[in-house]
Design an enzyme around this catalytic site. Structure first.
Site, PDB file in Angstrom:
ATOM      1  N   ASP A  15       0.851  -1.195   0.000  1.00 14.57           N
ATOM      2  CA  ASP A  15       0.000   0.000   0.000  1.00 14.57           C
ATOM      3  C   ASP A  15       0.889   1.248   0.000  1.00 14.57           C
ATOM      4  O   ASP A  15       2.040   1.205   0.446  1.00 14.57           O
ATOM      5  CB  ASP A  15      -0.972   0.024   1.190  1.00 14.57           C
ATOM      6  CG  ASP A  15      -0.294   0.014   2.548  1.00 14.57           C
ATOM      7  OD1 ASP A  15       0.743  -0.682   2.704  1.00 14.57           O
ATOM      8  OD2 ASP A  15      -0.774   0.694   3.470  1.00 14.57           O
ATOM      9  N   GLU A  55      -0.051  -1.063   5.936  1.00 14.30           N
ATOM     10  CA  GLU A  55       1.001  -0.527   6.809  1.00 14.30           C
ATOM     11  C   GLU A  55       0.881   0.980   6.993  1.00 14.30           C
ATOM     12  O   GLU A  55       1.096   1.508   8.085  1.00 14.30           O
ATOM     13  CB  GLU A  55       2.382  -0.882   6.231  1.00 14.30           C
ATOM     14  CG  GLU A  55       3.544  -0.665   7.200  1.00 14.30           C
ATOM     15  CD  GLU A  55       4.131   0.748   7.211  1.00 14.30           C
ATOM     16  OE1 GLU A  55       4.878   1.067   8.138  1.00 14.30           O
ATOM     17  OE2 GLU A  55       3.811   1.545   6.295  1.00 14.30           O
TER      18      GLU A  55
HETATM   19 ZN   LIG Z   1       6.858   2.186   4.123  1.00 17.57          ZN
END
Ligand SMILES: [Zn+2]
Length: 378
Positions: free
Chosen positions: A83, A145
Site C-alpha cells: 500500500d 502498513e
Molecule cells: Zn513504508
C-alpha cells in the site's frame, strides 16, 4: 557468474516490473485496487521463481500475501507493504518515469522497489541453484502498513514468532542508504476535557473553561520531551470551544509519543493514564495507548548489520552505515516478537510520502545483491 553481474544484467527487466507496479495505484483503503496489486504480485512470483503462495483474504483492506521458497528448517522473514499513501489516479497524474539516473512515481521508494528487490534477489539465488537448503525464505506482503497495520499486525506477529531472522524492505535512511538498526516506538492518545459553558460577558464566573484546563496539560506533556533519552511528546492538534464569547465547555487534544525503549513507553503510558484535572469542576478523559513497540537495537540485530556491512565491503568495496529513526514500520511489530530484525533494506533514494519521492537506479543491482547475499549468509 557472480550474482552482482547477473543482477546488473537484470536491471532492464527490474525497471520494467517496477514501472508496472508503480503504475498500479494501491492506496491503503481501496480494496479493488489492492486486489489488482496482489494479482500482479502473484503473477510475477509465479513467473520468476515459483514457490508457494498463500493469500490471506481480508474483508476490509488489501489481502496479505505470503510467498514461501525452500523447505529448510530455518525461516527467514522478509516484510514489505504494497500500500502507498497516494490516492487513486495518482499514477495517472504523475506516472513512473526515469530521469538523470533517478526513478520517480507514487510509492517507488516507499516501497515498491524494495519489494521487487526481494523478489529479484530470490529469483537470482534460484537461477544459480544457490537457495540455501537449510532455509525457508518467507516474503510477507501487507496492504495496510500506511494506516498502522490494523489487519496485518497479527499475521506479521505470527510469522515473526516462527522466524529466526527478519529483514524489512522499507526505504533506508537518505541520502547514503544507511540501514535501520532501531526505530522508536509510538503511542497515540486523545485527551478530552469537559467544563461548563457560560456567556463570556454576562456569566463569566459561572463557566469553567475546558480550554484553560487543557492548556495546563499541553504544557505539562511538552515538558516530558527529553531528547537525551529519545523521548518526544507532541500535542499535534487542539480543538474546542464554540465561539469567542462563550466559555468553552469542551476541548480535545491529540498527542503523539515516541520512545526508544518499551520501559519508557510504559512509563509515559502510566503518566498519561494518571492525568488529573487541575481546575475544580472539569472532567478529563484520556484515550489511546501504546501503538507500535520500539524496535530496539540488540546484539543479534547489530550482528545482522555487521554481516550486511561485511558483504558490501567484500562484494562492492563500499561502506555501509546504520542509523535509527523516530519513524515506525512493521519492523516494530516483528522485532517486538524477539526476532533479530534489520530494517531499511529497500532501494536507496529520498523523499518518502512526497511527490519528490525517487530512487537511485544505479544502486538497484547492489541493494538486490546485498539482500540475496544476506539470505545466503544469515
Ligand atoms: Zn513504508
Amino acid at each position: 557468474m557472480a550474482l552482482y553481474t547477473y543482477l546488473q544484467e537484470q536491471l532492464p527487466s527490474f525497471m520494467q516490473h517496477l514501472e508496472e507496479s508503480v503504475n498500479i495505484d494501491s492506496p491503503s483503503k481501496h480494496k479493488s485496487q489492492s486486489e489488482k496489486m496482489i494479482a500482479w504480485y502473484i503473477k510475477v512470483m509465479h513467473k520468476l521463481t515459483g514457490g508457494r503462495v498463500h493469500r490471506y483474504t481480508n474483508p476490509t483492506y488489501g489481502d496479505q500475501l505470503r510467498w514461501e521458497v525452500g523447505t529448510g528448517r530455518k525461516r527467514i522473514l522478509l516484510v514489505g507493504h504494497y500500500d502507498t499513501v497516494w490516492p487513486l489516479q495518482e499514477s495517472i497524474k504523475r506516472p513512473f518515469r526515469c530521469q538523470d539516473g533517478k526513478a520517480y512515481g507514487p510509492g517507488v521508494y516507499d516501497m515498491k522497489a524494495g519489494i521487487l528487490q526481494a523478489i529479484f534477489a530470490i529469483q537470482a539465488l534460484s537461477r544459480f541453484n544457490r537457495l540455501p537448503k537449510d532455509k525457508t525464505i518467507v516474503l510477507l506482503l501487507t496492504g495496510d502498513e500506511e494506516i498502522g497495520s490494523p489487519t496485518s499486525r497479527l499475521i506479521l506477529e505470527e510469522e515473526a514468532k516462527k522466524a529466526e531472522v527478519a529483514f524489512i524492505l522499507e526505504p533506508p535512511v537518505a541520502p547514503h542508504g544507511a540501514l535501520k538498526t532501531w526505530r522508536k516506538g509510538s503511542s497515540q492518545y486523545t485527551i478530552q476535557v469537559s467544563g461548563v459553558s457560560a456567556h463570556a460577558g454576562v456569566d463569566h464566573d459561572k463557566g469553567i473553561s475546558a480550554i484553560q484546563e487543557i492548556t495546563y496539560h499541553i504544557q505539562h506533556l511538552h515538558s516530558l520531551t527529553n531528547y537525551a533519552n529519545g523521548t518526544t511528546v507532541n500535542v499535534g492538534t487542539i480543538t474546542g470551544g464554540v465561539g469567542r464569547n462563550v466559555v468553552a465547555d469542551y476541548a480535545e487534544a491529540e498527542v503523539d509519543v515516541r520512545v526508544q525503549s518499551q520501559e519508557e513507553a510504559e512509563r509515559i503510558h502510566q503518566l498519561m493514564m494518571s492525568l488529573q484535572p487541575v481546575l475544580p469542576g472539569t472532567k478529563l478523559v484520556v484515550k489511546g495507548g501504546i501503538n507500535r513497540p520500539p524496535m530496539e537495537k540488540t546484539e543479534k540485530s547489530y550482528a545482522l548489520f555487521a554481516l550486511a556491512k561485511y558483504i558490501c565491503e567484500q562484494e562492492f568495496s563500499c561502506s555501509l552505515t546504520e542509523e535509527g529513526t523516530g519513524g515506525v514500520s512493521d519492523g516494530n511489530f516483528v522485532a517486538a516478537c524477539g526476532v533479530p530484525t534489520l530494517d531499511g533494506l529497500g532501494a536507496s533514494g529520498d523523499y518518502a510520502h512526497s511527490p519528490r519521492e525517487f530512487i537511485w537506479v544505479k544502486d538497484i543491482p547492489k541493494r538486490t545483491t546485498l539482500l540475496a547475499r544476506l539470505l545466503e549468509e544469515c
